[in-house]
Scaffold this active site. Structure first.
Site, PDB file in Angstrom:
ATOM      1  N   VAL A   1     -46.116  -9.655   5.562  1.00 31.63           N
ATOM      2  CA  VAL A   1     -46.770  -8.351   5.512  1.00 31.63           C
ATOM      3  C   VAL A   1     -48.285  -8.501   5.398  1.00 31.63           C
ATOM      4  O   VAL A   1     -48.788  -9.423   4.748  1.00 31.63           O
ATOM      5  CB  VAL A   1     -46.220  -7.495   4.327  1.00 31.63           C
TER       6      VAL A   1
ATOM      7  N   ASP B   1     -50.901  -6.425   3.764  1.00 30.62           N
ATOM      8  CA  ASP B   1     -51.089  -5.304   2.844  1.00 30.62           C
ATOM      9  C   ASP B   1     -52.608  -5.045   2.703  1.00 30.62           C
ATOM     10  O   ASP B   1     -53.173  -4.281   3.470  1.00 30.62           O
ATOM     11  CB  ASP B   1     -50.402  -5.633   1.516  1.00 30.62           C
TER      12      ASP B   1
ATOM     13  N   TRP C   1     -34.711 -10.244   0.951  1.00 32.32           N
ATOM     14  CA  TRP C   1     -34.603 -11.385   0.027  1.00 32.32           C
ATOM     15  C   TRP C   1     -34.880 -10.973  -1.420  1.00 32.32           C
ATOM     16  O   TRP C   1     -34.668 -11.752  -2.330  1.00 32.32           O
ATOM     17  CB  TRP C   1     -35.549 -12.517   0.444  1.00 32.32           C
TER      18      TRP C   1
END
Lengths: 216, 216
Positions: free
Chosen positions: B113, B115, B189
């Protein structure tokens, strides 16, 4: 007919792996209670799932995951099986402070599969060597105790029940998510069509169940 | 009501991630055609899936994946947002030969990701620094050409559309599997109940579809 067609395939889904780790973590948390995970290659994925379940199971601590890269190099095709003598190649290792990082820890090595055991045996031997190197920085009188406080364990998602070509050092704690026959394991990250992969995985389970029924 | 309850959640399944990579790989293979993958943490998982699809898409070559470990350290809770000034901590890096490994390569950095962009910015800056260090081992006359032949790209599974706290060096190739709003991403996960997780993911998709319908 190609040789691969004669080998039984077993398709493994992401969720299968996730749930094998879920099932095994409570025991691992109590028995071994690792404080460092060392992942071999794609072993990073099960290690990351394991971190979630170990945090849940015990100490709420966030385990660090260190990655190492190893690959088996098979020099020549067509030689007799006992001569294959694969060589393990390091593609990545822990940093210069490896021994310091390991000393006194309960270290769980995580890999997706134990096939010939060569990679795992290599990893363990080399990690122990790093510990020995680090011990030289400590007074001789302390070394036995420090060495004894350093524990190594292994978790593999699948262990193939087949003759192993390498042994693990005595006293190595060993966990497998699941014991399997000497099948061809199709892992999901190798699939180019994950929906078809999942369909075949469901079929494998179905076929295994009906084979068991016939046996009865 | 806790703050977390006010943030919109978006549950991501393993197969979602797999298929986002499948969708993006043909373009990445043609445009950037990486010859080394550098995975940040659990970025190892998408990187491994990417290797499967890139092998399929072009050269049949098996890309090496190198792992680095970075984490954002937020020193104090409750300080003003502009003062949070997260520090990026290296938990693992490439070996001593990092610069030699990178020089002249098309290096794709893979993370799950984007962010705040801080981790990615740090990774790129430091990898470029390794290249500069390695360039000192080459004649000055060759350095510009060698530097120019070293390309960096980024692939993230999800890019959050939000103000970024760090910039990427100019000329960085950038791919995201999917652009998302500033939602709370629930990755598989991190789930302790993967079937419930998948159910919530399906529900998220359903709700998003009906919200779109209402907009029309």
């Amino acid at each position: 007919m190609s040789n691969e067609n004669q080998v039984k395939h077993w398709h493994v889904t992401y969720n299968n792996i996730h749930n094998l780790i879920r099932k095994n973590c409570p025991k691992i948390a109590v028995d071994f209670n690792p404080d460092l995970l060392v992942a071999i290659g794609i072993g990073f994925f099960p290690a990351r799932v394991m971190r979630t379940f170990l945090r849940e199971a015990t100490t709420k601590k966030t385990l660090q995951i260190q990655a190492i890269g190893l690959s088996l190099y098979e020099p020549v095709e067509g030689v007799a099986e006992e001569k294959i003598a694969e060589e393990v190649i390091r593609t990545q290792w822990l940093g210069a402070e490896a021994g310091k990082m390991l000393l006194g820890k309960r270290v769980l090595i995580v890999d997706e599969v134990d096939d010939t055991r060569k990679t795992l045996s290599y990893a363990l031997t080399e990690l122990k060597r790093d510990v020995e190197t680090e011990l030289l920085n400590h007074p001789e009188a302390d070394r036995d105790a420090l060495r004894a406080s350093t524990k190594f364990g292994i978790f593999v998602v699948h262990n193939k029940n087949k003759p192993k070509l390498a042994a693990l050092p005595e006293g190595t704690t060993y966990y497998s998510g699941e014991e399997v026959d000497d099948v061809w394991l199709d892992y999901p990250w190798e699939s180019t069509d994950i929906e078809e992969h999942d369909r075949l995985a469901a079929l494998d389970v179905e076929n295994a169940a009906s084979a068991t029924k016939k046996d009865v």
